[in-house]
Write a protein that holds these residues in place. Sequence first.
Motif, PDB file in Angstrom:
ATOM      1  N   ARG A  77       0.835  -1.204   0.000  1.00 37.57           N
ATOM      2  CA  ARG A  77       0.000   0.000   0.000  1.00 37.57           C
ATOM      3  C   ARG A  77       0.868   1.252   0.000  1.00 37.57           C
ATOM      4  O   ARG A  77       0.586   2.223  -0.728  1.00 37.57           O
ATOM      5  CB  ARG A  77      -0.908   0.001   1.236  1.00 37.57           C
ATOM      6  CG  ARG A  77      -1.813   1.234   1.330  1.00 37.57           C
ATOM      7  CD  ARG A  77      -2.366   1.390   2.735  1.00 37.57           C
ATOM      8  NE  ARG A  77      -1.294   1.585   3.703  1.00 37.57           N
ATOM      9  CZ  ARG A  77      -1.430   1.437   5.027  1.00 37.57           C
ATOM     10  NH1 ARG A  77      -2.593   1.061   5.522  1.00 37.57           N
ATOM     11  NH2 ARG A  77      -0.406   1.648   5.821  1.00 37.57           N
ATOM     12  N   ALA A  80       2.284   1.962  -3.329  1.00 38.77           N
ATOM     13  CA  ALA A  80       1.257   2.564  -4.178  1.00 38.77           C
ATOM     14  C   ALA A  80       1.067   4.041  -3.843  1.00 38.77           C
ATOM     15  O   ALA A  80       0.938   4.882  -4.748  1.00 38.77           O
ATOM     16  CB  ALA A  80      -0.055   1.802  -4.026  1.00 38.77           C
ATOM     17  N   LYS A  84       1.732   7.378  -6.298  1.00 32.90           N
ATOM     18  CA  LYS A  84       0.737   8.419  -6.487  1.00 32.90           C
ATOM     19  C   LYS A  84       1.324   9.785  -6.158  1.00 32.90           C
ATOM     20  O   LYS A  84       1.118  10.771  -6.894  1.00 32.90           O
ATOM     21  CB  LYS A  84      -0.482   8.132  -5.596  1.00 32.90           C
ATOM     22  CG  LYS A  84      -1.564   9.203  -5.639  1.00 32.90           C
ATOM     23  CD  LYS A  84      -2.194   9.345  -7.012  1.00 32.90           C
ATOM     24  CE  LYS A  84      -3.352  10.323  -6.988  1.00 32.90           C
ATOM     25  NZ  LYS A  84      -3.911  10.549  -8.339  1.00 32.90           N
ATOM     26  N   GLU A  90      -1.704   5.733 -10.278  1.00 34.11           N
ATOM     27  CA  GLU A  90      -2.613   4.973  -9.419  1.00 34.11           C
ATOM     28  C   GLU A  90      -2.277   3.487  -9.523  1.00 34.11           C
ATOM     29  O   GLU A  90      -2.214   2.929 -10.624  1.00 34.11           O
ATOM     30  CB  GLU A  90      -4.063   5.191  -9.849  1.00 34.11           C
ATOM     31  CG  GLU A  90      -4.554   6.622  -9.712  1.00 34.11           C
ATOM     32  CD  GLU A  90      -5.013   6.955  -8.293  1.00 34.11           C
ATOM     33  OE1 GLU A  90      -4.950   6.054  -7.422  1.00 34.11           O
ATOM     34  OE2 GLU A  90      -5.428   8.108  -8.080  1.00 34.11           O
ATOM     35  N   ASP A  92      -3.165  -0.423  -7.645  1.00 37.95           N
ATOM     36  CA  ASP A  92      -3.912  -1.242  -6.696  1.00 37.95           C
ATOM     37  C   ASP A  92      -2.907  -2.106  -5.941  1.00 37.95           C
ATOM     38  O   ASP A  92      -2.274  -2.979  -6.549  1.00 37.95           O
ATOM     39  CB  ASP A  92      -4.906  -2.125  -7.450  1.00 37.95           C
ATOM     40  CG  ASP A  92      -5.748  -2.999  -6.522  1.00 37.95           C
ATOM     41  OD1 ASP A  92      -5.390  -3.155  -5.331  1.00 37.95           O
ATOM     42  OD2 ASP A  92      -6.774  -3.535  -6.983  1.00 37.95           O
TER      43      ASP A  92
END
Length: 402
Positions: A77, A80, A84, A90, A92
């Motif tokens: 996470r 990610a 960003k 972006e 997942d």
Amino acid sequence: MQIQPANRIDRLPPYVLGKLKNLIYERRRDGVDVIDLNMGNPSDAPPDVVIEKLREAATDPRNSRYSVSAGIYNLRRDLALKYKRKWGVELDPETEVIATIGSKEGFSHMCLAMMGPGDIAVVADPAFQIHTYAIVLAGASTVSVPLGNDDAFLDRIDHVLDTLTPQPKVVVLNYPHNPTAITVDSGFFDKVVRMADKHQVMILHDFAYGETCFDGYQAPSYLQAEGAKGFGVEFSTLSKPYNMAGWRIGFCAGHPDMIKALSTIKGYYDYGIFQAVQIAAIIAMREGDKHIDAQARKYQERRDVLARGLQRLGWSVDVPRASMFIWARVSDEHLARFNGSTNELCLAMVDEAEVAMTPGAAFGPGGEGYVRLALVENEHRLRQAVRQLSRELNRSTTAVIA
């Protein structure tokens, strides 16, 4: 009993870098202070906050158990979130990100997941060795095109994809580049995606030096290009920007089917990265941006010192905008002493000048005549390295470069 290794071992060339590494080790064992600019192995410390988090996490016995090969969710996470924040991409974390044991392991296992006997990959020349030989170890083959960072380079790849039968399945890219340190601007990857769409080929982009940039330059991510995730993946690492090379933690991000295939391979090969390292890596990505900037400034200062010194030595240097290397063209006069061989020059300089460099020929035929020098020593040591090279290479003169 006579042991016969697998045929894939026979497809690997003699590893000149192994010979060079052994020579450096032998000289140091004998008490010689070799200035080692051979390997991009950071000598500076990771951020204090990251070390403290590692110390704290290592005391929790739960973190000493097997982890998961794809990396814990919070780690994926935060990668990610970083993409960003820095590149506007972006991702997942469940399907488009996987943690790897450094970018080299991730790249190698992706080749194993995506290629096999009969498959072909396009690789630039010169290239970081694993970009060629991970493909060989997967049982596939490579076709080389002269390296570039412009339309002419992409035209060369396009021509191969148009004319070679069977058509290559994969194109390997690497910017900022190792070993040459050449870079690209953002529009380059838009053209790469159009080419991938035209030929329906996969893109593997090694972005290991993407955060080590100078003079205001910001390296673009392949994944920034519109549609990029539909054709390939990008490999990144914490080794260089955070000085965490020995921690062996990196990432692969992009096409979910490719991520899934890599995850399947890794599920058979490993039980994941030490969980305390993963937790510390989360802190690095959350709090380490200032450290990245400070480290890049340090490399930039070393770059300037070494580039000036090598230019005074008579070598040709294009001052790089990124990476932690100088790629220098050895003067004809100096190279002639070693029969035109950078392998011979670099081995001799460990003995004679007590300076270790990487021969350009180790990266492919296109690297002959060049050497790669890593910016892993302080400015004083870099100046000393140039003086020692000058002393040995210019014995017929009395001038020594300061």
